[in-house]
Design a protein around this motif. Structure first.
Motif, mmCIF file in Angstrom:
data_model
loop_
_atom_site.group_PDB
_atom_site.id
_atom_site.type_symbol
_atom_site.label_atom_id
_atom_site.label_comp_id
_atom_site.label_asym_id
_atom_site.label_seq_id
_atom_site.Cartn_x
_atom_site.Cartn_y
_atom_site.Cartn_z
ATOM 1 N N GLY A 167 0.851 -1.186 0.000
ATOM 2 C CA GLY A 167 0.000 0.000 0.000
ATOM 3 C C GLY A 167 0.880 1.227 0.000
ATOM 4 O O GLY A 167 1.878 1.264 0.721
ATOM 5 N N THR A 168 0.547 2.210 -0.810
ATOM 6 C CA THR A 168 1.343 3.433 -0.912
ATOM 7 C C THR A 168 0.626 4.557 -0.197
ATOM 8 O O THR A 168 -0.570 4.785 -0.428
ATOM 9 C CB THR A 168 1.586 3.784 -2.389
ATOM 10 N N ILE A 169 1.365 5.263 0.666
ATOM 11 C CA ILE A 169 0.792 6.340 1.460
ATOM 12 C C ILE A 169 1.629 7.604 1.286
ATOM 13 O O ILE A 169 2.850 7.521 1.122
ATOM 14 C CB ILE A 169 0.665 5.928 2.941
ATOM 15 N N GLU A 170 0.956 8.751 1.278
ATOM 16 C CA GLU A 170 1.631 10.049 1.165
ATOM 17 C C GLU A 170 2.275 10.410 2.498
ATOM 18 O O GLU A 170 1.749 10.076 3.560
ATOM 19 C CB GLU A 170 0.628 11.137 0.771
ATOM 20 N N LEU A 171 3.407 11.116 2.434
ATOM 21 C CA LEU A 171 4.123 11.547 3.634
ATOM 22 C C LEU A 171 4.146 13.069 3.704
ATOM 23 O O LEU A 171 3.995 13.752 2.694
ATOM 24 C CB LEU A 171 5.562 11.024 3.601
ATOM 25 N N VAL A 172 4.358 13.589 4.910
ATOM 26 C CA VAL A 172 4.581 15.020 5.109
ATOM 27 C C VAL A 172 6.018 15.211 5.557
ATOM 28 O O VAL A 172 6.642 14.276 6.088
ATOM 29 C CB VAL A 172 3.611 15.614 6.158
ATOM 30 N N GLY A 173 6.574 16.391 5.354
ATOM 31 C CA GLY A 173 7.946 16.661 5.762
ATOM 32 C C GLY A 173 8.131 16.430 7.249
ATOM 33 O O GLY A 173 7.301 16.849 8.050
ATOM 34 N N GLY A 174 9.197 15.742 7.617
ATOM 35 C CA GLY A 174 9.479 15.458 9.019
ATOM 36 C C GLY A 174 9.082 14.046 9.401
ATOM 37 O O GLY A 174 9.074 13.137 8.579
ATOM 38 N N VAL A 175 8.729 13.877 10.680
ATOM 39 C CA VAL A 175 8.400 12.552 11.212
ATOM 40 C C VAL A 175 6.969 12.190 10.851
ATOM 41 O O VAL A 175 6.051 12.989 11.027
ATOM 42 C CB VAL A 175 8.592 12.521 12.739
ATOM 43 N N ASN A 176 6.787 10.971 10.345
ATOM 44 C CA ASN A 176 5.471 10.437 10.015
ATOM 45 C C ASN A 176 5.256 9.159 10.817
ATOM 46 O O ASN A 176 6.077 8.235 10.745
ATOM 47 C CB ASN A 176 5.380 10.073 8.532
ATOM 48 N N THR A 177 4.171 9.097 11.580
ATOM 49 C CA THR A 177 3.799 7.858 12.259
ATOM 50 C C THR A 177 2.802 7.136 11.364
ATOM 51 O O THR A 177 1.758 7.686 11.014
ATOM 52 C CB THR A 177 3.174 8.142 13.631
ATOM 53 N N ILE A 178 3.158 5.919 10.981
ATOM 54 C CA ILE A 178 2.324 5.101 10.103
ATOM 55 C C ILE A 178 1.671 4.019 10.966
ATOM 56 O O ILE A 178 2.378 3.260 11.632
ATOM 57 C CB ILE A 178 3.154 4.425 8.991
ATOM 58 N N ALA A 179 0.354 3.961 10.948
ATOM 59 C CA ALA A 179 -0.382 2.945 11.699
ATOM 60 C C ALA A 179 -1.052 1.996 10.714
ATOM 61 O O ALA A 179 -1.637 2.432 9.720
ATOM 62 C CB ALA A 179 -1.423 3.597 12.595
ATOM 63 N N LEU A 180 -0.946 0.705 10.971
ATOM 64 C CA LEU A 180 -1.584 -0.305 10.131
ATOM 65 C C LEU A 180 -2.507 -1.159 10.975
ATOM 66 O O LEU A 180 -2.150 -1.541 12.096
ATOM 67 C CB LEU A 180 -0.548 -1.218 9.473
ATOM 68 N N LYS A 181 -3.675 -1.445 10.414
ATOM 69 C CA LYS A 181 -4.609 -2.378 11.032
ATOM 70 C C LYS A 181 -5.005 -3.389 9.968
ATOM 71 O O LYS A 181 -5.311 -3.019 8.835
ATOM 72 C CB LYS A 181 -5.852 -1.668 11.561
ATOM 73 N N SER A 182 -4.990 -4.657 10.350
ATOM 74 C CA SER A 182 -5.359 -5.737 9.452
ATOM 75 C C SER A 182 -6.579 -6.441 10.022
ATOM 76 O O SER A 182 -6.585 -6.842 11.192
ATOM 77 C CB SER A 182 -4.186 -6.723 9.323
ATOM 78 N N TYR A 183 -7.617 -6.559 9.204
ATOM 79 C CA TYR A 183 -8.869 -7.185 9.625
ATOM 80 C C TYR A 183 -9.041 -8.499 8.868
ATOM 81 O O TYR A 183 -9.113 -8.495 7.638
ATOM 82 C CB TYR A 183 -10.049 -6.267 9.305
ATOM 83 N N ASN A 184 -9.105 -9.622 9.587
ATOM 84 C CA ASN A 184 -9.303 -10.900 8.894
ATOM 85 C C ASN A 184 -10.787 -11.249 8.835
ATOM 86 O O ASN A 184 -11.640 -10.536 9.378
ATOM 87 C CB ASN A 184 -8.465 -12.017 9.526
ATOM 88 N N ASP A 185 -11.094 -12.362 8.172
ATOM 89 C CA ASP A 185 -12.503 -12.730 7.985
ATOM 90 C C ASP A 185 -13.140 -13.324 9.237
ATOM 91 O O ASP A 185 -14.313 -13.675 9.229
ATOM 92 C CB ASP A 185 -12.671 -13.653 6.773
ATOM 93 N N HIS A 186 -12.396 -13.431 10.336
ATOM 94 C CA HIS A 186 -12.949 -13.879 11.614
ATOM 95 C C HIS A 186 -13.260 -12.687 12.523
ATOM 96 O O HIS A 186 -13.606 -12.870 13.694
ATOM 97 C CB HIS A 186 -11.968 -14.814 12.341
ATOM 98 N N GLY A 187 -13.085 -11.464 12.002
ATOM 99 C CA GLY A 187 -13.354 -10.279 12.787
ATOM 100 C C GLY A 187 -12.224 -9.878 13.716
ATOM 101 O O GLY A 187 -12.373 -8.975 14.530
ATOM 102 N N GLU A 188 -11.070 -10.534 13.596
ATOM 103 C CA GLU A 188 -9.923 -10.211 14.437
ATOM 104 C C GLU A 188 -9.140 -9.055 13.832
ATOM 105 O O GLU A 188 -9.108 -8.892 12.611
ATOM 106 C CB GLU A 188 -9.003 -11.427 14.585
ATOM 107 N N VAL A 189 -8.508 -8.261 14.687
ATOM 108 C CA VAL A 189 -7.706 -7.121 14.250
ATOM 109 C C VAL A 189 -6.282 -7.306 14.746
ATOM 110 O O VAL A 189 -6.048 -7.592 15.917
ATOM 111 C CB VAL A 189 -8.270 -5.795 14.803
ATOM 112 N N ALA A 190 -5.324 -7.164 13.823
ATOM 113 C CA ALA A 190 -3.900 -7.106 14.186
ATOM 114 C C ALA A 190 -3.441 -5.710 13.820
ATOM 115 O O ALA A 190 -3.840 -5.168 12.791
ATOM 116 C CB ALA A 190 -3.098 -8.158 13.428
ATOM 117 N N GLU A 191 -2.618 -5.093 14.681
ATOM 118 C CA GLU A 191 -2.183 -3.736 14.372
ATOM 119 C C GLU A 191 -0.743 -3.510 14.789
ATOM 120 O O GLU A 191 -0.209 -4.197 15.662
ATOM 121 C CB GLU A 191 -3.106 -2.699 15.008
ATOM 122 N N THR A 192 -0.131 -2.557 14.090
ATOM 123 C CA THR A 192 1.233 -2.151 14.394
ATOM 124 C C THR A 192 1.404 -0.717 13.929
ATOM 125 O O THR A 192 0.578 -0.205 13.166
ATOM 126 C CB THR A 192 2.265 -3.087 13.723
#
Length: 109
Positions: free
Chosen positions: A61-86
């Motif tokens: 997945g491609t995401i736009e950045l801003v100058g300086g520090v960027n915090t990128i958060a990811l959430k993954s949703y599976n077909d069992h309704g579970e969420v994994a995140e980092t």
């Protein structure tokens, strides 16, 4: 302990870029793996994108950045309704990285 259909284990790993990397472009492609066929949200302060993991769990997945520090958060949703995140940080440097390299190359002997 192995995962089975009765006891799924939902995971999320980022393979690229490395956390805390300095990026010299205004967007970055996030590459990683998660549970196959999961839906992902990739979010920072100014952009959000949706990605889909393939049947082996690979995603990009491609995401736009801003100058300086960027915090990128990811959430993954599976077909069992579970969420994994980092989340992780990237630094988008707006400095001209080629200027110092070209200055040293143009010196006369």
């Amino acid at each position: 302990n192995t995962a089975s259909k009765d006891n799924p284990t939902h995971t999320l790993f980022i393979t690229s870029p490395e956390p805390n990397s300095v990026i010299d472009t205004d967007s970055v492609t996030i590459v990683g793996t998660t549970t196959p066929n999961s839906v992902l949200s990739i979010i920072n302060d100014t952009d959000s994108v949706t990605a889909m993991a393939d049947n082996t769990g690979n995603f990009t997945g491609t995401i736009e950045l801003v100058g300086g520090v960027n915090t990128i958060a990811l959430k993954s949703y599976n077909d069992h309704g579970e969420v994994a995140e980092t989340s992780f940080m990237l630094i988008f440097s707006t400095a001209d990285m080629t200027a110092s390299a070209s200055a040293t190359e143009s010196k006369d002997d």
